[in-house]
Design a protein around this motif. Structure first.
Motif, PDB file in Angstrom:
ATOM      1  N   PRO A  72      57.446 -13.033 -21.398  1.00 51.86           N
ATOM      2  CA  PRO A  72      57.021 -12.802 -20.241  1.00 51.86           C
ATOM      3  C   PRO A  72      58.154 -12.848 -18.981  1.00 51.86           C
ATOM      4  CG  PRO A  72      55.628 -14.391 -21.187  1.00 51.86           C
ATOM      5  CD  PRO A  72      57.017 -14.166 -22.038  1.00 51.86           C
ATOM      6  N   LEU A  73      57.822 -11.899 -17.930  1.00 47.18           N
ATOM      7  CA  LEU A  73      58.702 -11.737 -16.769  1.00 47.18           C
ATOM      8  C   LEU A  73      58.097 -11.892 -15.568  1.00 47.18           C
ATOM      9  CD1 LEU A  73      61.636 -11.206 -15.452  1.00 47.18           C
ATOM     10  CD2 LEU A  73      61.155  -8.572 -15.850  1.00 47.18           C
ATOM     11  N   VAL A  74      58.428 -12.912 -14.680  1.00 47.54           N
ATOM     12  CA  VAL A  74      57.809 -12.830 -13.394  1.00 47.54           C
ATOM     13  C   VAL A  74      59.021 -12.230 -12.375  1.00 47.54           C
ATOM     14  CG1 VAL A  74      57.086 -14.302 -11.330  1.00 47.54           C
ATOM     15  CG2 VAL A  74      56.772 -15.037 -13.984  1.00 47.54           C
ATOM     16  N   SER A  75      58.716 -11.209 -11.854  1.00 52.54           N
ATOM     17  CA  SER A  75      59.746 -10.548 -10.753  1.00 52.54           C
ATOM     18  C   SER A  75      59.130 -10.695  -9.462  1.00 52.54           C
ATOM     19  CB  SER A  75      59.465  -8.883 -11.398  1.00 52.54           C
ATOM     20  OG  SER A  75      60.285  -8.113 -10.657  1.00 52.54           O
ATOM     21  N   GLY A  76      60.079 -10.997  -8.658  1.00 56.31           N
ATOM     22  CA  GLY A  76      60.061 -11.068  -7.139  1.00 56.31           C
ATOM     23  C   GLY A  76      61.034 -10.382  -6.419  1.00 56.31           C
ATOM     24  N   ALA A  77      60.682 -10.035  -5.100  1.00 52.00           N
ATOM     25  CA  ALA A  77      61.699  -9.432  -4.621  1.00 52.00           C
ATOM     26  C   ALA A  77      61.240  -9.540  -3.007  1.00 52.00           C
ATOM     27  CB  ALA A  77      61.896  -7.889  -4.733  1.00 52.00           C
ATOM     28  N   ASP A 124      53.986  -9.179 -18.679  1.00 51.36           N
ATOM     29  CA  ASP A 124      53.685 -10.107 -19.835  1.00 51.36           C
ATOM     30  C   ASP A 124      53.937  -9.385 -21.071  1.00 51.36           C
ATOM     31  OD1 ASP A 124      53.128 -11.863 -21.715  1.00 51.36           O
ATOM     32  OD2 ASP A 124      51.264 -12.680 -20.770  1.00 51.36           O
ATOM     33  N   HIS A 125      55.125  -9.175 -21.459  1.00 49.11           N
ATOM     34  CA  HIS A 125      55.687  -8.438 -22.940  1.00 49.11           C
ATOM     35  C   HIS A 125      54.930  -8.909 -24.013  1.00 49.11           C
ATOM     36  CE1 HIS A 125      57.929  -6.195 -20.088  1.00 49.11           C
ATOM     37  NE2 HIS A 125      58.594  -7.379 -19.837  1.00 49.11           N
ATOM     38  N   ARG A 126      54.344 -10.061 -24.109  1.00 43.66           N
ATOM     39  CA  ARG A 126      53.676 -10.577 -25.195  1.00 43.66           C
ATOM     40  C   ARG A 126      52.219  -9.698 -25.594  1.00 43.66           C
ATOM     41  NH1 ARG A 126      52.338 -16.416 -23.503  1.00 43.66           N
ATOM     42  NH2 ARG A 126      51.527 -15.272 -21.651  1.00 43.66           N
ATOM     43  N   GLN A 127      52.071  -8.970 -24.534  1.00 43.73           N
ATOM     44  CA  GLN A 127      50.823  -8.085 -24.616  1.00 43.73           C
ATOM     45  C   GLN A 127      51.299  -6.613 -24.810  1.00 43.73           C
ATOM     46  OE1 GLN A 127      47.844  -8.396 -21.731  1.00 43.73           O
ATOM     47  NE2 GLN A 127      48.443 -10.779 -21.318  1.00 43.73           N
ATOM     48  N   SER A 128      50.928  -5.981 -25.555  1.00 47.32           N
ATOM     49  CA  SER A 128      51.199  -4.645 -26.330  1.00 47.32           C
ATOM     50  C   SER A 128      50.936  -3.510 -25.135  1.00 47.32           C
ATOM     51  CB  SER A 128      50.520  -4.297 -27.458  1.00 47.32           C
ATOM     52  OG  SER A 128      49.056  -4.003 -27.423  1.00 47.32           O
ATOM     53  N   ASP A 129      49.988  -3.790 -24.303  1.00 49.62           N
ATOM     54  CA  ASP A 129      49.863  -2.480 -23.147  1.00 49.62           C
ATOM     55  C   ASP A 129      50.337  -3.270 -21.823  1.00 49.62           C
ATOM     56  OD1 ASP A 129      48.029  -4.889 -22.684  1.00 49.62           O
ATOM     57  OD2 ASP A 129      46.609  -3.677 -22.112  1.00 49.62           O
ATOM     58  N   ALA A 130      51.277  -3.955 -21.725  1.00 54.55           N
ATOM     59  CA  ALA A 130      51.889  -4.389 -20.493  1.00 54.55           C
ATOM     60  C   ALA A 130      52.876  -3.457 -19.997  1.00 54.55           C
ATOM     61  CB  ALA A 130      52.499  -5.886 -20.622  1.00 54.55           C
ATOM     62  N   PRO A 150      53.749   5.996 -20.681  1.00 52.29           N
ATOM     63  CA  PRO A 150      54.157   6.364 -22.225  1.00 52.29           C
ATOM     64  C   PRO A 150      55.485   7.053 -22.142  1.00 52.29           C
ATOM     65  CG  PRO A 150      52.405   7.926 -21.399  1.00 52.29           C
ATOM     66  CD  PRO A 150      52.284   6.655 -20.287  1.00 52.29           C
ATOM     67  N   GLN A 151      55.798   7.477 -20.986  1.00 56.21           N
ATOM     68  CA  GLN A 151      57.155   8.225 -20.832  1.00 56.21           C
ATOM     69  C   GLN A 151      58.193   7.284 -20.536  1.00 56.21           C
ATOM     70  OE1 GLN A 151      57.276  11.448 -22.048  1.00 56.21           O
ATOM     71  NE2 GLN A 151      54.859  11.113 -22.092  1.00 56.21           N
ATOM     72  N   CYS A 152      58.151   6.168 -20.379  1.00 55.46           N
ATOM     73  CA  CYS A 152      59.164   4.844 -19.911  1.00 55.46           C
ATOM     74  C   CYS A 152      60.071   4.756 -21.053  1.00 55.46           C
ATOM     75  CB  CYS A 152      58.305   3.491 -19.753  1.00 55.46           C
ATOM     76  SG  CYS A 152      59.681   2.447 -19.480  1.00 55.46           S
ATOM     77  N   PRO A 153      61.463   5.124 -20.757  1.00 56.15           N
ATOM     78  CA  PRO A 153      62.390   5.032 -21.803  1.00 56.15           C
ATOM     79  C   PRO A 153      62.778   3.433 -21.998  1.00 56.15           C
ATOM     80  CG  PRO A 153      63.131   5.169 -19.411  1.00 56.15           C
ATOM     81  CD  PRO A 153      61.945   5.281 -19.429  1.00 56.15           C
ATOM     82  N   VAL A 154      62.174   2.502 -21.544  1.00 53.63           N
ATOM     83  CA  VAL A 154      62.357   1.103 -22.050  1.00 53.63           C
ATOM     84  C   VAL A 154      60.968   0.631 -23.058  1.00 53.63           C
ATOM     85  CG1 VAL A 154      62.602  -1.213 -21.223  1.00 53.63           C
ATOM     86  CG2 VAL A 154      63.738   0.593 -19.813  1.00 53.63           C
ATOM     87  N   CYS A 155      59.748   0.696 -22.363  1.00 53.74           N
ATOM     88  CA  CYS A 155      58.754   0.310 -23.087  1.00 53.74           C
ATOM     89  C   CYS A 155      57.894   1.162 -23.641  1.00 53.74           C
ATOM     90  CB  CYS A 155      57.848  -0.580 -22.298  1.00 53.74           C
ATOM     91  SG  CYS A 155      57.025   0.232 -20.972  1.00 53.74           S
ATOM     92  N   GLY A 156      58.005   2.625 -23.358  1.00 50.35           N
ATOM     93  CA  GLY A 156      57.548   3.692 -23.948  1.00 50.35           C
ATOM     94  C   GLY A 156      55.850   3.789 -23.663  1.00 50.35           C
ATOM     95  N   TYR A 157      55.606   2.969 -22.219  1.00 50.96           N
ATOM     96  CA  TYR A 157      54.022   3.343 -22.015  1.00 50.96           C
ATOM     97  C   TYR A 157      53.929   4.069 -20.856  1.00 50.96           C
ATOM     98  CZ  TYR A 157      53.592  -0.744 -25.436  1.00 50.96           C
ATOM     99  OH  TYR A 157      53.699  -1.309 -26.659  1.00 50.96           O
TER     100      TYR A 157
END
Length: 254
Positions: A145-150, A162-168, A240-247
């Motif tokens: 899991p990644l918490v992203s702030g900016a 939360d990259h533990r979840q397949s649909d994240a 689904p077109q994401c080059p990193v996670c494909g969703y």
């Protein structure tokens, strides 16, 4: 937990959403904090105080006079000192029960992936697009899991991937790699309490992810306007077109 730990953390243990089981999860966790600037300083303080077992602090820089208006782990006397060293000293003073590892570097490639794989959760507190994309890719690959702030000027944003979840979704679902590297605090300005607000909420989301208490911001992006004191929330789904996670990602205002 020993008696001292039970007393130190008693106020959060009293919360039924945390309880002893949640505190033990915190004590057994490893938090990787990438960036010890305006976001990383408050995030690290609250996580140390909350009793995370181990923190890995990563930042290549030394403390500069311009940091002191918003990076509250540091003092005037810390100028010229590595941020990770100055931060570790302050965090140890807050809670000497937290194991601290310091890396005065910018993690890339296999070194970044190795550290991500060792972590229970990662906090991206950096201020460069290239770093954010690299951190995101490593977290996707490791399933961490990644918490992203900016934050910039008078605006901030916060989400959890939360990259533990397949649909994240992931960071790359939302942003392409043509981001403007000049969009930084040194170029555009920042008000200290803005990064303080976002960094504190990064710590809150990390605690929620680790303990499993409450709904996290996974699948939601919160945007903060300090000038009007208004928050907006965008729903995020994977691309689904994401080059990193494909969703597939779509964002809409709630």
């Amino acid at each position: 937990m020993n008696d001292e730990q039970l007393l130190r953390y008693s106020r959060q243990i009293m919360l039924p959403q945390v309880d002893i089981a949640g505190q033990e999860l915190l004590l057994s966790s490893t938090v990787l904090i990438l960036g010890l600037g305006g976001l990383g300083c408050p995030a690290a303080q609250y996580l140390a105080a909350a009793g995370v077992g181990r923190m890995v602090l990563v930042d290549p820089d030394t403390v500069d006079l311009t940091n002191l208006a918003r990076q509250l782990l540091y003092t005037t006397a810390d100028q010229g000192v590595a941020k990770v060293i100055a931060a570790a000293a302050r965090l140890s003073a807050i809670n000497d029960g937290v194991a601290l590892e310091t890396l005065q570097t910018t993690l890339t490639g296999s070194a970044l992936l190795d550290q991500v794989r060792r972590a229970t959760i990662v906090l991206d507190c950096t201020d460069k697009f290239t770093s954010r994309f690299a951190i995101n890719a490593a977290c996707v690959q490791a399933g961490v899991p990644l918490v992203s702030g900016a934050a910039i000027r008078l605006n901030g944003q916060l989400t959890v991937y939360d990259h533990r979840q397949s649909d994240a979704p992931c960071y790359r679902c939302l942003y392409d790699e043509q981001g403007n590297e000049n969009l930084s605090c040194s170029e555009s300005g920042i008000l200290g309490p803005v990064v303080g607000t976002i960094g504190t909420m990064q710590a809150l989301e990390a605690i929620k992810v680790i303990t499993g208490c409450g709904n996290t911001l996974n699948g939601r992006l919160m945007i903060f306007d300090a000038l009007t004191m208004e928050w907006q929330t965008l729903q995020i789904t994977a691309d689904p077109q994401c080059p990193v996670c494909g969703y597939k990602t779509a964002a809409r205002k709630i």
